[in-house]
Motif scaffolding. Structure first.
Motif, mmCIF file in Angstrom:
data_model
loop_
_atom_site.group_PDB
_atom_site.id
_atom_site.type_symbol
_atom_site.label_atom_id
_atom_site.label_comp_id
_atom_site.label_asym_id
_atom_site.label_seq_id
_atom_site.Cartn_x
_atom_site.Cartn_y
_atom_site.Cartn_z
ATOM 1 N N ALA A 180 48.462 4.567 11.383
ATOM 2 C CA ALA A 180 48.119 4.400 9.857
ATOM 3 C C ALA A 180 49.139 3.600 9.428
ATOM 4 O O ALA A 180 50.460 3.880 9.670
ATOM 5 N N THR A 181 49.137 2.532 8.649
ATOM 6 C CA THR A 181 50.172 1.626 7.962
ATOM 7 C C THR A 181 50.135 1.846 6.433
ATOM 8 O O THR A 181 49.016 2.276 5.980
ATOM 9 N N GLY A 182 51.112 1.945 6.072
ATOM 10 C CA GLY A 182 51.421 1.685 4.460
ATOM 11 C C GLY A 182 52.660 2.665 4.044
ATOM 12 O O GLY A 182 52.775 3.869 4.440
ATOM 13 N N SER A 183 53.453 2.008 3.368
ATOM 14 C CA SER A 183 54.788 2.451 2.766
ATOM 15 C C SER A 183 54.500 3.567 1.950
ATOM 16 O O SER A 183 55.495 4.710 1.560
ATOM 17 N N GLU A 184 53.344 3.681 1.289
ATOM 18 C CA GLU A 184 52.867 4.773 0.390
ATOM 19 C C GLU A 184 52.480 6.059 1.271
ATOM 20 O O GLU A 184 52.335 7.282 0.341
ATOM 21 N N LEU A 185 52.524 6.254 2.613
ATOM 22 C CA LEU A 185 51.707 7.426 3.037
ATOM 23 C C LEU A 185 52.919 8.491 3.507
ATOM 24 O O LEU A 185 54.027 7.862 4.115
ATOM 25 N N GLY A 193 55.371 12.227 -3.262
ATOM 26 C CA GLY A 193 56.079 11.871 -4.553
ATOM 27 C C GLY A 193 55.471 11.051 -5.340
ATOM 28 O O GLY A 193 54.137 10.477 -5.248
ATOM 29 N N GLN A 194 55.977 10.223 -6.271
ATOM 30 C CA GLN A 194 55.455 9.397 -7.046
ATOM 31 C C GLN A 194 55.190 8.148 -6.359
ATOM 32 O O GLN A 194 55.650 7.394 -5.515
ATOM 33 N N ASP A 195 53.745 7.692 -6.531
ATOM 34 C CA ASP A 195 53.107 6.531 -6.093
ATOM 35 C C ASP A 195 52.767 6.669 -4.452
ATOM 36 O O ASP A 195 52.827 5.809 -3.680
ATOM 37 N N GLN A 196 52.984 7.863 -4.056
ATOM 38 C CA GLN A 196 52.560 8.229 -2.696
ATOM 39 C C GLN A 196 51.396 9.147 -2.314
ATOM 40 O O GLN A 196 50.830 9.733 -3.260
ATOM 41 N N ARG A 218 48.042 10.390 18.433
ATOM 42 C CA ARG A 218 48.381 9.998 17.090
ATOM 43 C C ARG A 218 49.690 9.403 17.058
ATOM 44 O O ARG A 218 50.948 9.953 17.522
ATOM 45 N N LEU A 219 50.148 8.140 16.520
ATOM 46 C CA LEU A 219 51.192 7.553 16.430
ATOM 47 C C LEU A 219 51.921 7.713 14.971
ATOM 48 O O LEU A 219 51.261 8.181 14.184
ATOM 49 N N ALA A 220 53.418 7.485 15.009
ATOM 50 C CA ALA A 220 53.874 7.884 13.646
ATOM 51 C C ALA A 220 53.485 6.738 12.666
ATOM 52 O O ALA A 220 53.024 5.659 12.810
ATOM 53 N N LEU A 221 53.380 7.139 11.238
ATOM 54 C CA LEU A 221 53.045 6.301 10.288
ATOM 55 C C LEU A 221 54.001 5.044 10.483
ATOM 56 O O LEU A 221 55.200 5.143 10.572
ATOM 57 N N ALA A 222 53.424 4.188 9.815
ATOM 58 C CA ALA A 222 54.060 2.685 9.880
ATOM 59 C C ALA A 222 54.381 2.048 8.742
ATOM 60 O O ALA A 222 53.348 2.256 7.796
ATOM 61 N N ARG A 223 55.333 1.765 8.270
ATOM 62 C CA ARG A 223 55.805 1.192 7.108
ATOM 63 C C ARG A 223 55.353 -0.221 6.811
ATOM 64 O O ARG A 223 54.768 -0.845 7.891
ATOM 65 N N ASP A 224 55.162 -0.871 5.694
ATOM 66 C CA ASP A 224 54.704 -2.367 5.592
ATOM 67 C C ASP A 224 55.675 -3.253 5.945
ATOM 68 O O ASP A 224 56.385 -4.047 5.150
ATOM 69 N N GLU A 225 56.348 -3.252 7.208
ATOM 70 C CA GLU A 225 57.472 -4.275 7.572
ATOM 71 C C GLU A 225 56.792 -4.904 8.945
ATOM 72 O O GLU A 225 56.508 -3.933 9.901
ATOM 73 N N THR A 226 56.587 -6.096 9.080
ATOM 74 C CA THR A 226 56.166 -6.492 10.119
ATOM 75 C C THR A 226 56.854 -6.314 11.349
ATOM 76 O O THR A 226 56.243 -5.968 12.341
ATOM 77 N N SER A 227 57.938 -6.385 11.629
ATOM 78 C CA SER A 227 58.995 -6.192 12.700
ATOM 79 C C SER A 227 58.905 -4.645 13.058
ATOM 80 O O SER A 227 58.593 -4.755 14.216
#
Length: 402
Positions: A180-185, A193-196, A218-227
Motif C-alpha cells: 500500500a502506498t500513501g504518506s497518509e497511511l 494523527g492529523q490527516d492520517q 505483506r510489504l512495508a507501507l510506502a511513502r509517496d516518493e518515487t525513489s
C-alpha cells in the motif's frame, strides 16, 4: 482507455502458468489440479445395496406376502460370496455387495423376520433391480473423473482418495507481494494523527489474494516518493511472482507508482480502464517477469479491480482453466445509475426468490471510498457503458465475489 473485457484479455495473454508440483493429498485442498484424475476401478466396484433389507430374486416375491429362507448375511466390508438360489434371501446392509443370483433388495421396513432368524416374510413384491447400484454405474475404470484446471474442493478430496491419489500434481501457488502506498497511511495498530488514516487496503488485498490461492507477503507501507517506491518494488520482485500496489496511480503530483515502474523499465500494458470504480488501474511486467498491478487507492476500487484483474492473473498462474469471474444473470431489485463513458460495477447482495430466480439488491453506498457499506457486498451489478440507468425488474449481468 480500454474496456474491462480488453483489460481482462490482456491480463490472460500476459500471464504464464507457474510450474506444477506434487503435494500430499492432505495438502491438496483449494489447490489447482495440474493433471487429469483417472479412475483406477469401477465405482461402485461391485453391485451395491442402497439400503438395509434383504437381497432376493424379484421373481420370488411376485405373490407377496411370501416367506423366503435366510441363508446368510452381507455387510459392508464383509460380503456373502455365494450364489443365491430360488426361494432364498440374504440379510443385507447399506453399502454391502449384492451376491450373485440376487437381483433386487427389499427394504427392511417392508419385511418381517421370524423369531428364529431363519425365515423372512416379504410383505410386498419388489421390483427388479430395486435398491441396487450396479457395478460401474457411477464411473468406469479408465474414465476421467476430474479434469486438469479445476480447483480442488472438499467433495473432490473424496474423489481423489477413492481412486488412490495419495499424491496429486497441482499448480504452484504464486507468491504475491502486497504494497500500500500513501504518506497518509499508518499501520493498523497505530492511532492516526492529523490527516492520517489506518491502512486497510493491505488487508483486503491480502485476503482476496489468499482466497485466490496465493502465498502472500505483506510489504512495508510506502511513502509517496518515487525513489523509495522504486526500491521497494525492485526488492519485492526478487521473491514475488506478482506485486499488487494500491494508491498512487492517478494523475496527481503524489501519484508516483507509474513513475517508479517506468524507472524500473517495466512494460506497461494498460494504465486506464473504462471502469467505474477503478479507472486508473495499471498492469505491467518488470524485466525479470514479475507482474505488477497498480490499483487505485480507494478501498472499493481496490476490491473491484483486484477481483477483475489481479485475481485472474493469480488463478491463471496456477493453471485454472477459466480464471476470470463468471457472469451470471439476475433480476434487479431496484434501479441503479450508470455512466456514459465507463462500465459500472456496483455493489449488491444476491439472493433467490421463491421461483428460484437470482435477485440482485443494489446497496446504498457513498462511492469508492465507502468500504463500510461495501463490506456487505456479495456481487457486482454491471451497468454497460453508455447506460444512464437500469430500471428495477430488468435483467442484469452480475459477478459473484469470492
Amino acid at each position: 482507455m480500454i474496456s474491462v473485457a480488453e483489460a481482462v484479455q490482456i491480463v490472460r495473454q500476459q500471464t504464464r502458468p507457474l510450474a506444477a508440483e506434487r503435494v500430499k493429498l492432505h495438502d491438496a485442498l483449494s489447490r489447482v489440479l495440474a493433471q487429469d484424475v483417472i479412475a483406477d476401478s469401477d465405482l461402485p466396484p461391485f453391485d451395491r445395496s442402497q439400503m438395509d433389507g434383504y437381497a432376493v430374486r424379484a421373481d420370488d416375491t411376485t405373490d407377496a406376502p411370501v416367506r423366503l429362507r435366510i441363508v446368510g448375511e452381507s455387510a459392508a466390508g464383509k460380503g456373502w460370496h455365494h450364489e443365491l438360489n430360488q426361494g432364498e434371501a440374504i440379510r443385507i446392509m447399506t453399502g454391502a455387495p449384492v451376491p450373485i443370483g440376487a437381483d433386487s433388495v427389499q427394504q427392511v421396513e417392508l419385511t418381517h423376520e421370524l423369531k428364529d432368524g431363519t425365515v423372512v416374510e416379504l410383505l410386498e413384491p419388489v421390483e427388479l433391480g430395486k435398491s441396487i447400484v450396479k457395478r460401474g454405474a457411477e464411473i468406469k475404470a479408465g474414465e476421467i473423473v476430474l479434469q486438469s484446471g479445476v480447483t480442488i474442493n472438499g467433495a473432490m478430496m473424496a474423489v481423489l482418495a477413492a481412486f488412490g491419489y495419495a499424491e496429486v500434481t497441482v499448480g504452484q501457488q504464486p507468491r504475491a507481494g502486497v504494497l500500500a502506498t500513501g504518506s497518509e497511511l499508518v499501520s493498523v495498530d497505530e492511532q492516526p494523527g492529523q490527516d492520517q488514516i489506518r491502512d486497510s487496503n493491505n488487508y483486503s488485498i491480502a485476503s482476496y489474494a489468499q482466497l485466490a490461492g496465493a502465498v502472500v507477503q505483506r510489504l512495508a507501507l510506502a511513502r509517496d516518493e518515487t525513489s523509495l517506491l522504486k526500491n521497494q518494488i525492485a526488492e519485492a520482485a526478487q521473491s514475488c511472482d506478482v506485486i499488487v500496489t494500491s494508491g498512487g496511480v492517478s494523475m496527481g503530483i503524489y501519484d508516483v507508482t507509474k513513475a517508479a515502474l517506468k524507472e524500473l523499465d517495466a512494460e506497461i500494458f494498460f494504465e486506464r480502464v473504462a471502469l467505474r470504480p477503478g479507472k486508473p488501474t495499471v498492469f505491467a511486467r518488470l524485466p525479470n517477469g514479475t507482474l505488477v498491478f497498480g490499483l487505485p487507492g480507494n478501498p472499493v476500487s481496490v476490491a473491484v479491480t483486484f477481483n477483475l484483474f489481479a485475481r485472474t492473473a493469480l488463478l491463471a498462474m496456477q493453471g485454472v482453466t477459466d480464471p476470470a469471474l463468471k457472469h451470471e444473470t439476475a433480476v434487479l431489485a431496484r434501479s441503479v445509475k450508470g455512466t456514459v463513458e465507463r462500465e459500472s460495477y456496483l455493489p449488491a447482495q444476491l439472493t433467490t426468490n421463491d421461483d428460484g430466480e437470482l435477485i440482485a439488491f443494489p446497496l446504498k453506498w457513498g462511492g469508492s471510498s465507502d468500504f463500510v457499506a461495501f463490506a456487505h457486498t456479495t456481487a457486482l451489478v454491471i451497468v454497460p457503458t453508455g447506460t444512464k440507468s437500469l430500471e428495477a425488474n430488468s435483467l442484469v449481468k452480475v459477478l459473484r465475489l469470492p
